[in-house]
Design a protein around this motif. Structure first.
Motif, PDB file in Angstrom:
ATOM      1  N   HIS A 161       0.836  -1.205   0.000  1.00  0.00           N
ATOM      2  CA  HIS A 161       0.000   0.000   0.000  1.00  0.00           C
ATOM      3  C   HIS A 161       0.871   1.255   0.000  1.00  0.00           C
ATOM      4  O   HIS A 161       0.630   2.183  -0.783  1.00  0.00           O
ATOM      5  CB  HIS A 161      -0.931  -0.010   1.226  1.00  0.00           C
ATOM      6  CG  HIS A 161      -1.713   1.255   1.398  1.00  0.00           C
ATOM      7  ND1 HIS A 161      -3.035   1.359   1.017  1.00  0.00           N
ATOM      8  CD2 HIS A 161      -1.365   2.480   1.887  1.00  0.00           C
ATOM      9  CE1 HIS A 161      -3.465   2.594   1.284  1.00  0.00           C
ATOM     10  NE2 HIS A 161      -2.471   3.291   1.816  1.00  0.00           N
ATOM     11  N   HIS A 165       1.793   5.033  -2.631  1.00  0.00           N
ATOM     12  CA  HIS A 165       2.014   6.468  -2.441  1.00  0.00           C
ATOM     13  C   HIS A 165       3.403   6.885  -2.935  1.00  0.00           C
ATOM     14  O   HIS A 165       3.544   7.797  -3.745  1.00  0.00           O
ATOM     15  CB  HIS A 165       1.919   6.841  -0.951  1.00  0.00           C
ATOM     16  CG  HIS A 165       0.576   6.607  -0.332  1.00  0.00           C
ATOM     17  ND1 HIS A 165      -0.584   7.116  -0.864  1.00  0.00           N
ATOM     18  CD2 HIS A 165       0.219   5.936   0.789  1.00  0.00           C
ATOM     19  CE1 HIS A 165      -1.600   6.774  -0.082  1.00  0.00           C
ATOM     20  NE2 HIS A 165      -1.145   6.038   0.914  1.00  0.00           N
ATOM     21  N   ASP A 172      -4.973   7.936  -1.208  1.00  0.00           N
ATOM     22  CA  ASP A 172      -5.780   7.050  -0.383  1.00  0.00           C
ATOM     23  C   ASP A 172      -7.222   7.111  -0.869  1.00  0.00           C
ATOM     24  O   ASP A 172      -7.765   8.180  -1.115  1.00  0.00           O
ATOM     25  CB  ASP A 172      -5.706   7.484   1.081  1.00  0.00           C
ATOM     26  CG  ASP A 172      -4.392   7.087   1.728  1.00  0.00           C
ATOM     27  OD1 ASP A 172      -3.945   5.947   1.494  1.00  0.00           O
ATOM     28  OD2 ASP A 172      -3.808   7.920   2.446  1.00  0.00           O
ATOM     29  N   TYR A 174      -9.707   5.655   0.957  1.00  0.00           N
ATOM     30  CA  TYR A 174     -10.666   5.477   2.053  1.00  0.00           C
ATOM     31  C   TYR A 174     -11.352   6.792   2.373  1.00  0.00           C
ATOM     32  O   TYR A 174     -10.788   7.866   2.198  1.00  0.00           O
ATOM     33  CB  TYR A 174     -10.025   4.824   3.284  1.00  0.00           C
ATOM     34  CG  TYR A 174      -8.667   5.310   3.705  1.00  0.00           C
ATOM     35  CD1 TYR A 174      -7.526   4.633   3.317  1.00  0.00           C
ATOM     36  CD2 TYR A 174      -8.523   6.434   4.513  1.00  0.00           C
ATOM     37  CE1 TYR A 174      -6.273   5.065   3.725  1.00  0.00           C
ATOM     38  CE2 TYR A 174      -7.275   6.865   4.928  1.00  0.00           C
ATOM     39  CZ  TYR A 174      -6.152   6.180   4.519  1.00  0.00           C
ATOM     40  OH  TYR A 174      -4.909   6.614   4.912  1.00  0.00           O
ATOM     41  N   MET A 264      -5.723   0.650  -2.163  1.00  0.00           N
ATOM     42  CA  MET A 264      -5.521   1.998  -1.635  1.00  0.00           C
ATOM     43  C   MET A 264      -6.681   2.398  -0.708  1.00  0.00           C
ATOM     44  O   MET A 264      -6.711   3.494  -0.183  1.00  0.00           O
ATOM     45  CB  MET A 264      -5.342   3.017  -2.771  1.00  0.00           C
ATOM     46  CG  MET A 264      -4.094   2.793  -3.620  1.00  0.00           C
ATOM     47  SD  MET A 264      -2.560   2.474  -2.695  1.00  0.00           S
ATOM     48  CE  MET A 264      -2.229   4.099  -1.985  1.00  0.00           C
TER      49      MET A 264
ATOM     50  N   GLU B  75       0.345   7.130   8.188  1.00  0.00           N
ATOM     51  CA  GLU B  75      -0.769   6.192   8.127  1.00  0.00           C
ATOM     52  C   GLU B  75      -0.631   5.119   9.190  1.00  0.00           C
ATOM     53  O   GLU B  75       0.466   4.625   9.438  1.00  0.00           O
ATOM     54  CB  GLU B  75      -0.774   5.510   6.755  1.00  0.00           C
ATOM     55  CG  GLU B  75      -1.754   6.155   5.821  1.00  0.00           C
ATOM     56  CD  GLU B  75      -1.781   5.513   4.474  1.00  0.00           C
ATOM     57  OE1 GLU B  75      -0.706   5.188   3.938  1.00  0.00           O
ATOM     58  OE2 GLU B  75      -2.881   5.356   3.936  1.00  0.00           O
ATOM     59  N   ARG B  87      -5.210   7.989   9.451  1.00  0.00           N
ATOM     60  CA  ARG B  87      -4.049   8.885   9.402  1.00  0.00           C
ATOM     61  C   ARG B  87      -3.960   9.691  10.680  1.00  0.00           C
ATOM     62  O   ARG B  87      -4.981  10.006  11.282  1.00  0.00           O
ATOM     63  CB  ARG B  87      -4.146   9.821   8.201  1.00  0.00           C
ATOM     64  CG  ARG B  87      -3.619   9.187   6.939  1.00  0.00           C
ATOM     65  CD  ARG B  87      -3.372  10.201   5.850  1.00  0.00           C
ATOM     66  NE  ARG B  87      -2.836   9.508   4.685  1.00  0.00           N
ATOM     67  CZ  ARG B  87      -1.536   9.385   4.433  1.00  0.00           C
ATOM     68  NH1 ARG B  87      -0.650   9.942   5.229  1.00  0.00           N
ATOM     69  NH2 ARG B  87      -1.132   8.711   3.374  1.00  0.00           N
TER      70      ARG B  87
HETATM   71 ZN   LIG Z   1      -2.299   5.208   2.190  1.00  0.00          ZN
END
Ligand SMILES: [Zn+2]
Ligand SMILES: [Zn+2]
Lengths: 638, 152
Positions: A161, A165, A172, A174, A264, B75, B87
Motif C-alpha cells: 500500500h 504512495h 488514499d 478510504y 488503496m 498512516e 491517518r
Molecule cells: Zn495510504
C-alpha cells in the motif's frame, strides 16, 4: 542506538533478472535481526517477494522488477516498544533504530530513514524503493520515503500500500481520516485532486478514468445517502465494476473512487483497475514496446529540444514516449487507457495522430475499437486528459484521423466514414466542437486516407485517392468555403495509398504517393505554374502497404523516406540545384513489411526518423548535417 | 557534437538524499548513478507537489522530478483486515527522503520546490482558456550538483 549497534553483512538479489539500470529495484533491509536470526529475515524477504509478485499488476511487470535483500546484523533482537505507545517498554539496540509507538500509536513502526536510505544507496545504488523488515511479531508498519513492516501476518500488505504512495503517486481511497468518527470530513473541499485515482467529477465524458467505464455503468455508481457518516453498505454492482463510488480521499461525500474496493482503500484486497494502470505506467516503460507493425508512428516537436512520439502496441493500446534534451527518453506509457481500431484483415490499423497548437499543448486523435473518433489532449497545466468521442461519426475501421491547426485556436479534423465518405469537423476556442460533415461529396478508395495541409491560416488543401484510384483534391478558403473535388492528372494510385503533401513554401505543394504497381510517384503545384505532371522518383518502388513520407527542411530541399520491396528503409532527397538523388538505405535499417517511415525536422540541420523494425520494436535514428546518419537505436527509455 | 542534443544519448543521473527537521532541509548524500529516470517521475506538466528541479548554471530549469513524500501525516494500519486505515497528523516532521535526478552536462544545481497549482477547471472543459492562475512555488533550498561531494 545507532549504526554502532550492528553491521551490514551483504546484499543478495532474490528476484528478477532485469538490468539494474533499467529496472524497478526494491531493497529490503533487516533491522533487529541478530547474527543467528538472519534466516528469519531471509524467509521474510522471500515471502514479501512472493506476495508482491502475485499482486496484479506486479505479476505482469515482474520482468522489470528486481528485489534485493540487505542483511544487517543488530546487537539486539526486535525493536523499541515504548510504554508511551502502549508497548511493553522493551528497548533494543538495532542498526536502523526501529521503534513501535510512533506518534503514541503502537502499530506505527518507525526507523531512522536517513540511515536506511544511505545504506540502500551504498548496497544497491540503483534502488527505487527501500523497505525495512523489523524482527518482531507485533503487528506494525508505516510509510513515507522508507516503508517499514514487521513479521506479523499480513504486514507486508502495508509495504505494498505504501509503495502506492511513494513510488506511484496514488491517493488514499478510504473515505475517512481517523476511522470515520472524526468531524469535518463529511464533504470533500472544492478542487479536483491531482492524483489519478480519486476525483470530484462524475461526468462520463470528462471523467479522468472514463476510458475504463462501461457505457452501461451508472455514474455515480454509488452515492452516499448520509454524508454525516461513512457509507458502509455492500457494493451494489459486481466486483471489478469501474465507475464512481462516493467516499474517498478522507471524505464521506463529494469525492469518488474508481471501484468499490482497492488496496488503496483496504489492505488485503487487489488494486483497482485504475491503480493497476498507474503502476503499469511507472514500471512498464522500462521495457520495450511491441508495436502494431503497420500502424504509422506520429511524432512532433513542441519546441526543438523536445519530441513527443505516438504509437500503437500489438494489442492496440495507444502508447506515447517523449524525449527532452535535459532528461532523455521517458519510456513508453499507455496513453489514457486508449485502444485503437485494428481495422479489417491486413489493415494498418488506426494510428494516434497529433498536433501542437502551441508549445504547452498537444491534441491527439485516433479511431477506437467501436470505430468512433476519439481525442485527448495534454496541457502543461494539468497533463493528459482522458479520451473523449468526437460526435457520433462511425469511421471506417482502422481509419486515420488527420488534423491541421490553422491557428492556435482552431483545429480541422479529417477522416473516412464507414461508407467511405471524406468527413470533417472542427474545433474552435470560441465555439467548441462542430458536428461532422461530408466534404463536397468526396468518397475515398477502400483503404485510402485523407491528408490535409494549411498553407495559410485561411486556406486548406485536401488530398485523397478516390474510388477510381485517381488522386483527387479540393480546398477550403475562408472567403469561398469548400471547392468541388478535382482530379490531379491521370496517375492511378494504389487504393490503400496515402497522398503525402509538403509545402516547401506557402505557394508550393509537393505530392507523393504510390502507383498501382508500387512505384513512388510525385507531382507539384505552385501559384505561378499550376500543376505539374506525375513522375517516378529516382526509380523508387515501395513495399506493398508502405507509404511515402516527405519532409521539407527548408524551401529548396526535400527529404523522402519509404520502405522498399526488400523491406529496407530507403531515403532520397531533392535539392533545387541538383535535382533528385538516388535512393539509399538508411544506416542498414530493415522495417516491418508494409510499415511506414515517420520523419521530422525539429531544426533545419537535423532529421529524426522513426520506424517499426522487422522485430516489431520501434527504432529511431537521426541525421545531422555535420555528422551524417547515426545508427538505429531501439526507442524506449534512456 | 554535444551529445545532449541527440535523442539517443543517455542523460546520466545523480541520487540525492536529504534529511529534514521541520523546515530545515539538508543534503546528506550525493552520488552519480547509472539508472534511468522514467518520464513518470519527470513529467513535463506542472503539478502540485514537491519537486527536485535540475537547473543549469544560469538558474534555467532543465527538468523536474516528483518527490512523493508527505511528512505532515502518517498512516496507521489495522491489525484486522476490514478495519479502517487511518491517518494521524505529525506535529514536528523530521526524517529523510531520496530522489534521482537526470543530469545532463548542463545540470549544475538542484532546487527543492513546493509547487501549488490552483485547481484546474473540471476535466474536459476546454473553452476559451482564461489564462490559468500562476502556480505558486516555494523554494526550500538550492543545492550544488557538482563540486565537493556532499555528506562525504
Ligand atoms: Zn495510504
Ligand atoms: Zn485504486
Amino acid at each position: 542506538m545507532t549504526t554502532a549497534d550492528g553491521s551490514v553483512t551483504g546484499t543478495t538479489q532474490i528476484s528478477g533478472a532485469a538490468p539494474r539500470n533499467r529496472a524497478f529495484n526494491i531493497v529490503l533491509l533487516g533491522d533487529g535481526f541478530q547474527a543467528g536470526q538472519q534466516a528469519a529475515f531471509n524467509a521474510a524477504c522471500t515471502a514479501f517477494a512472493t506476495a508482491l509478485l502475485a499482486t496484479p499488476p506486479f505479476d505482469e511487470l515482474a520482468p522489470a522488477i528486481n528485489i534485493f535483500r540487505t542483511n544487517v546484523t543488530s546487537t539486539d533482537a526486535g525493536a523499541d516498544d515504548p510504554v508511551s505507545g502502549g508497548g511493553t517498554g522493551a528497548t533494543a539496540r538495532t542498526y536502523f533504530d526501529s521503534s513501535f509507538g510512533g506518534n503514541g500509536i503502537r502499530r506505527l513502526l518507525v526507523c531512522n530513514a536517513g540511515t536506511v536510505l544511505t545504506t540502500a544507496a551504498a548496497q544497491v545504488p540503483e534502488f527505487t524503493l527501500a523497505l525495512v523488515v523489523v524482527n518482531s511479531t507485533i503487528y506494525g508498519g508505516s510509510g513515507g520515503s522508507v516503508g517499514t513492516f514487521s513479521l506479523a501476518a499480513g504486514a507486508s500488505e502495508i509495504a505494498i500500500h505504501e509503495s502506492g504512495h511513494t513510488a506511484f503517486g496514488l491517493a488514499d481511497e478510504y473515505p475517512y481520516y481517523a476511522g470515520g468518527a472524526e468531524t469535518g470530513h463529511d464533504h470533500h473541499p472544492a478542487g479536483e485532486p491531482g492524483e489519478p485515482n480519486v476525483t470530484l467529477n462524475t461526468n462520463r465524458a470528462t471523467l479522468k478514468w472514463g476510458w475504463a467505464v462501461n457505457a452501461a455503468t451508472a455514474l455515480p455508481t454509488m452515492s452516499n445517502p448520509n454524508c454525516a457518516a461513512v457509507d458502509s453498505r455492500a457494493s451494489t454492482v459486481p466486483a471489478g465494476t469501474v465507475g464512481t463510488f462516493e467516499g474517498a480521499h478522507y471524505y464521506h461525500c463529494g469525492a469518488f473512487r474508481p471501484e468499490y474496493d482497492c488496496k488503496m482503500r483496504n489492505l488485503g484486497v487487489p488494486f483497482c483497475r485504475i491503480c493497476r494502470q498507474v503502476i503499469w505506467n511507472r514500471i512498464g516503460p522500462l521495457g520495450d514496446l511491441q508495436a502494431r507493425a503497420r500502424t504509422p508512428i506520429s511524432v512532433l516537436a513542441r519546441y526543438p529540444e523536445h519530441l513527443d512520439v505516438f504509437a500503437v502496441d500489438a494489442s492496440g493500446r495507444t502508447m506515447s514516449d517523449w524525449w527532452d534534451a535535459s532528461s532523455g527518453w521517458a519510456g513508453w506509457f499507455h496513453l489514457s487507457g486508449g485502444i485503437s481500431s485494428a481495422g479489417g484483415r491486413g489493415a494498418a490499423g488506426s494510428p494516434v495522430t497529433s498536433v501542437s497548437r502551441y508549445s504547452g499543448h498537444l491534441d491527439v486523435f485516433t479511431v477506437g475499437t467501436d470505430n468512433r473518433v476519439y481525442s485527448a489532449w495534454w496541457d502543461r497545466n494539468g497533463g493528459w486528459s482522458g479520451w473523449f468521442a468526437l460526435g457520433n461519426l462511425v469511421a471506417r475501421p482502422g481509419s486515420t484521423v488527420n488534423v491541421v491547426a490553422r491557428t492556435n485556436d482552431h483545429l480541422d479534423v479529417f477522416t473516412i466514414g464507414s461508407d467511405g465518405k471524406v468527413m470533417s469537423c472542427w474545433w474552435d476556442a470560441a465555439g467548441g466542437w462542430s458536428g461532422w460533415f461530408n466534404v463536397s461529396g468526396g468518397v475515398a478508395a477502400n483503404g485510402a486516407q485523407v491528408t490535409a495541409i494549411a498553407r495559410y491560416p485561411f486556406h486548406l488543401d485536401l488530398f485523397v485517392v478516390g474510388t477510381d484510384n485517381r488522386v483527387w483534391s479540393c480546398w477550403w478558403d475562408d472567403r469561398s468555403g469548400w471547392s468541388s473535388w478535382f482530379q490531379i492528372g491521370a496517375q492511378k494510385a494504389r487504393s490503400d495509398s496515402t497522398v503525402n503533401v509538403v509545402a516547401r513554401h506557402r505557394d508550393q505543394l509537393d505530392l507523393f504517393t504510390t502507383a498501382e504497381d508500387g512505384k513512388i510517384v510525385s507531382t507539384w503545384w505552385n501559384a505561378t505554374g499550376g500543376w505539374g505532371g506525375w513522375f517516378q522518383v529516382s526509380g523508387g518502388v515501395a513495399s506493398p502497404g508502405s507509404q511515402v513520407t516527405a519532409v521539407a527542411r527548408y524551401s529548396n530541399h526535400l527529404d523522402l523516406f519509404t520502405v522498399g520491396t526488400d523491406n529496407r528503409i530507403y531515403s532520397t532527397w531533392w535539392h533545387d540545384t541538383t535535382g533528385w538523388a538516388g535512393w539509399f538505405n538508411v544506416s542498414g535499417g530493415v522495417a516491418a513489411p508494409g510499415s511506414t517511415v515517420t520523419a521530422l525536422s525539429r531544426v533545419m540541420e537535423q532529421l529524426d526518423v522513426f520506424v517499426v523494425g522487422s522485430d516489431g520494436k520501434v527504432y529511431s535514428t537521426w541525421w545531422h548535417d555535420t555528422t551524417g546518419w547515426a545508427g538505429w537505436f531501439r526507442l524506449g527509455i534512456t | 557534437m554535444p551529445d545532449t542534443d541527440q535523442p539517443a544519448a543517455p542523460a546520466g543521473a545523480i541520487r540525492l538524499i536529504f534529511e529534514y527537521d521541520g523546515d530545515d532541509v539538508r543534503l546528506i548524500h550525493r552520488q552519480p548513478v547509472d539508472v534511468l529516470v522514467p518520464g513518470f517521475d519527470a513529467a513535463p506538466d506542472i503539478r502540485t507537489g514537491r519537486f527536485a528541479e535540475v537547473r543549469d548554471a544560469d538558474d534555467r530549469a532543465l527538468a523536474r522530478v516528483a518527490i512523493r513524500h508527505d511528512a505532515s501525516s502518517r498512516e496507521v494500519f489495522p491489525e484486522d483486515p476490514g478495519d479502517p486505515i487511518t491517518r494521524v497528523d505529525v506535529e514536528h516532521p523530521s526524517g529523510a527522503f531520496t530522489v534521482v535526478v537526470p543530469a545532463s552536462e548542463a545540470a549544475s544545481q538542484v532546487a527543492l520546490l513546493d509547487v501549488d497549482v490552483p485547481p484546474p477547471p473540471p476535466p474536459g472543459e476546454r473553452g476559451i482558456a482564461s489564462a490559468p492562475a500562476e502556480p505558486r512555488e516555494n523554494v526550500l533550498g538550492v543545492f550544488p550538483l557538482t563540486g565537493r561531494e556532499a555528506g562525504q
